[in-house]
Structures are given as structure tokens and as C-alpha cells.
Design an enzyme around this catalytic site. Structure first.
Site: not given
Ligand code: SDX
Length: 388
Positions: A261, A315
């Protein structure tokens, strides 16, 4: 005016001043109008919470009864919207059907009187009342069946489950579904709410605002993740497969659905409540083996990615609840949208009071003063690997 450094995805950049909800990502706290989500989940209802979010205060009994009655009265949709849905392809995604039909509402309520509180209330009532009917209608119509008309003897959540499953739900299912709607109603400036705000800032109609937000919520990085979680649990198939699955995702830098998140760096408090709702449902209606896989997944990811603040988000467990309630996987995100209409409208109303059209700037990285090259003089650039 201070010019901020460019931040990808506007991470950490405030886009509004708001008093609708508050998230403490470090300590896993979510409040709606200052009230903790754990309290609202137990003591409130979705419609009371929607009123709180939109009008900024808990309603009196009369105010709540009037609001509930208004919504009950407006649940039906025009037959021409149903006729339009009949033309949608059976294979179309329900979020695309919802975005189309939400925008179509604007054809019937085209008047824009954004400075008229009666108009604002009418739009709020119509959208909260009609979105569930449209979601349920498409589910039946895509199979060539007639939609079920709303049942005025049922409350908001029970009526949705009735229109979806064609039978009145048991009270436990209706209550649990209502709590799910409360949990999904609002979450500060998330992507779909920001989309709603940008659209609202041009002073277009509220139906276009909600249609924009629905399109944004549909993406798998946002609301679409709940449907993807079930696909993932089905793919993993057993507890034994969890560790190799996670290791492969990490090796391939593949994001694991339902985890991580932008704000929460601990377990999303909504995930904790949804997990207990799933357990309550299982106790009453029978176990779901996917739950064991989900818990194992949570444990393995805590070990492997916990240090990066990757924990379950809203989710992750919601799909297990919806499955038990008889909701098809591809309707999980439309259910999220039904709830989030409350939050989108709360931000729409709050913003109208202090509106300024969104128009951010950019960091330009292109060229300047290039000559116009006549078409006959243009050559296709070939890179060192011989590709165009
Ligand atoms: C919702 O914003 C909100 O409030 C949204 C929400 C709401 O109520 O409206 O809460 C609802 O959208 C929840 C999120 C649902 N999405 C998912 O479950 C999809 C999987 N999650 C990721 O795509 C991600 O965690 C996000 C999109 C939710 C957040 O992404 P960020 O803040 O842009 O984080 P990032 O992509 O910059 O990642 C930071 C690091 C990275 O590693 P490094 O490159 O630094 O080594 O964390 C890792 C990412 O690879 N990472 C994950 C991960 N999420 C982040 N690695 C593995 N699995 C994941 N799910």
C-alpha cells in the site's frame, strides 16, 4: 506559491485539504470524520456512514430515516438504461458496464446546479441508490436474463444481495455485506478519489465524476486487486505451493495482489476486520480452503517482505467474504465501487465549496526549437540492433 519537487505518482504530495478521513499508515489507523473504522464497522451501517462522510456528521434518527427512505425510493433505473445494458457483450467486464451506465445517468439528470444543495442531495441519493441496481442488473442480463426489481421490504445491503442472487439473503449475510461496504466507503486521496476530484474540478456533472472514478478503480493496482487475489489463490492451489509462488514473484519482481500500500506500511486495519468477517461467515456457512492458503501467504510475505512494509491491504480478504456471499469474482470490484461512491461524493461535495481546477505542472524533458522535416526527407531511425 511553493513549487514542489517532482514526485512520481504524486507520492507524498498533498492534493487537497480535507476533513473526510484520516489514515495513519505507520500505525494502521483509519478514521472517517474522526471516528475509528473499527467503531463504525461494529456500531454503524453503510448508509449512516455514507451520511457521515458526505454531510460531515452522524445523522439524527429523523435525518437517517429520511435519507434511507429517499434512497429506497430511487433504487429503480430507467428501462432505457436496462435496454442499453442488453446491448453490452456478455463477455464485457462488469466495471466497464458500470462505468458506462453511471455516465448514462447523466443523460437523464443533465441539469447542473452545483450551487443548489437540493441538486447536490438529489445526485447523492440517485447515485447511492442506483449504482447497486445497475451492478446487479448487468450480472443477470449478461446471461440473457431479466434483472430483478429492487425489493422495498429489504434494507440497502439485503436488497443488493437479493437483486444479485434472486433470493432474500439471511440476516448474517446482509449484515456482513453491509460492514464490507462501510469498510470500503472512503480512504482519503486514493487514485479513484483523486480521479473524481480532478473531474469534479471542471464543474462537470456528478455522474461524469463517478464514471471517471469507476474507470480508475477498475485497475488491478487499485480496486481491481480483489478479483485478482482469488485468481492468485486458485493458481497457488495449496499451502505447500505458497512459498515457491512467493519466491518466484519476488525473483520476477511481480507484485503480489492484495499486498502492499502507498500509505499503510503495516497490515491494513480493514484487512484485519475483513479477515474476522470471513471467519464469522465460515463458522456459519462452512469453511473455504482458500482461507488456509491466504493465511499461509500472509505469513510467508510477512517474513519475506515485511521489512519493506508489504502487508495485506483491503483487497486481500474481501474476495473470500464475497465468494461466500455468492458474489461472482468479476463483481468484487463493482462491489468496491458501490461502497466508494460514498467517498467519491464526499470529496466532490467538499471540493465544490473551495473549488479550483486541477492543473499541475510538469518537468519538461523534451527538445526545443527543432526544425519541421518534410515527409520526403524523413528516414526511419534504425537502432544498433537493427530495430526501427
Ligand atoms: C487499494 O490508495 C489507497 O488508499 C487505495 C485503497 C483504497 O482504499 O482506495 O487502499 C485500495 O487500491 C489497495 C491496493 C490494491 N492493490 C494491490 O493489492 C496490487 C498490489 N499492490 C501493489 O501494486 C502496490 O503495493 C501498490 C500499488 C498498492 C502501492 O504501490 P507503491 O506505493 O507505488 O509501491 P511501489 O510500487 O513503489 O513499491 C515499493 C516497493 C517495490 O520494491 P523495490 O522496487 O523498492 O525493491 O515495494 C514492492 C515494490 O516492488 N512492492 C511489492 C508489492 N507492493 C509493493 N512487492 C511485491 N508485492 C506487492 N504487492
Amino acid at each position: 506559491m511553493t513549487v514542489c519537487e517532482y514526485s512520481p505518482g504524486l507520492e507524498g504530495i498533498p492534493a487537497a485539504q480535507s476533513s473526510i478521513s484520516y489514515v495513519d499508515g505507520k500505525n494502521g489507523i483509519l478514521e472517517y470524520r474522526g471516528i475509528r473504522i473499527e467503531e463504525l464497522a461494529v456500531k454503524s451501517t453503510f448508509l449512516e456512514t455514507a451520511y457521515l462522510l458526505i454531510w460531515g456528521k452522524l445523522p439524527t434518527q429523523d435525518e437517517l430515516s429520511e435519507f434511507e427512505t429517499d434512497i429506497l425510493y430511487h433504487r429503480r433505473i430507467k428501462y432505457s438504461i436496462r435496454d442499453m445494458m442488453k446491448c453490452f457483450p456478455e463477455t464485457g467486464h462488469p466495471m466497464d458496464a458500470l462505468q458506462t451506465s453511471a455516465a448514462a445517468l447523466g443523460l437523464f439528470y443533465a441539469r447542473r446546479a452545483l450551487d443548489d444543495p437540493t441538486y447536490i442531495r438529489q445526485a447523492v441519493v440517485r447515485l447511492l441508490a442506483k449504482i447497486p441496481t445497475m451492478v446487479a442488473a448487468f450480472k443477470l442480463m449478461r446471461k440473457g436474463n431479466d434483472p430483478v426489481q429492487p425489493n422495498d421490504d429489504l434494507g440497502y445491503s439485503a436488497n443488493f444481495l437479493y437483486m444479485l442472487t434472486e433470493r432474500p439473503p439471511d440476516p448474517l449475510a446482509a449484515r456482513i455485506f453491509d460492514v464490507c461496504l462501510t469498510l470500503h466507503a472512503e480512504h482519503t486521496i486514493n487514485a479513484s478519489t483523486f480521479s473524481a476530484m480532478v473531474t469534479a474540478s471542471t464543474l462537470t456533472d456528478p455522474y461524469a465524476v463517478v464514471a471517471s472514478a469507476v474507470g480508475t478503480l477498475a485497475g488491478p493496482l487499485h480496486g481491481g486487486a480483489n478479483e485478482e487475489v482469488l485468481v492468485m489463490l486458485e493458481e497457488i492451489g495449496s499451502k505447500e505451493n505458497v512459498l515457491p509462488y512467493v519466491e518466484k514473484c519476488i525473483a520476477n519482481k511481480h507484485k503480489i495482489m492484495g499486498f502492499g500500500h502507498r500509505v499503510y506500511k503495516v497490515k491494513d486495519p480493514r484487512a484485519t476486520i475483513l479477515q474476522s468477517l470471513a471467519q464469522e461467515l465460515f463458522a456459519a456457512t462452512g469453511y473455504d480452503d482458500y482461507y488456509d492458503i491466504a493465511v499461509e501467504l500472509e505469513n510467508v510475505i510477512a517474513e519475506k517482505l515485511g521489512s519493506k512494509g508489504i502487508y495485506p491491504n483491503v483487497d486481500f480478504y474481501s474476495g473470500l467474504v464475497y465468494r461466500k456471499l455468492g458474489i461472482p469474482n468479476d463483481l468484487f470490484t463493482p462491489v468496491f465501487a458501490i461502497a466508494r461512491v460514498a467517498g467519491w461524493l464526499a470529496h466532490w461535495k467538499e471540493q465544490l465549496a473551495v473549488n479550483r481546477i486541477f492543473r499541475p505542472t510538469q518537468v519538461y524533458q523534451g527538445e526545443h526549437n527543432l526544425p519541421y522535416i518534410p515527409i520526403e526527407a524523413r528516414v526511419v531511425a534504425i537502432d544498433s540492433n537493427g530495430n526501427k
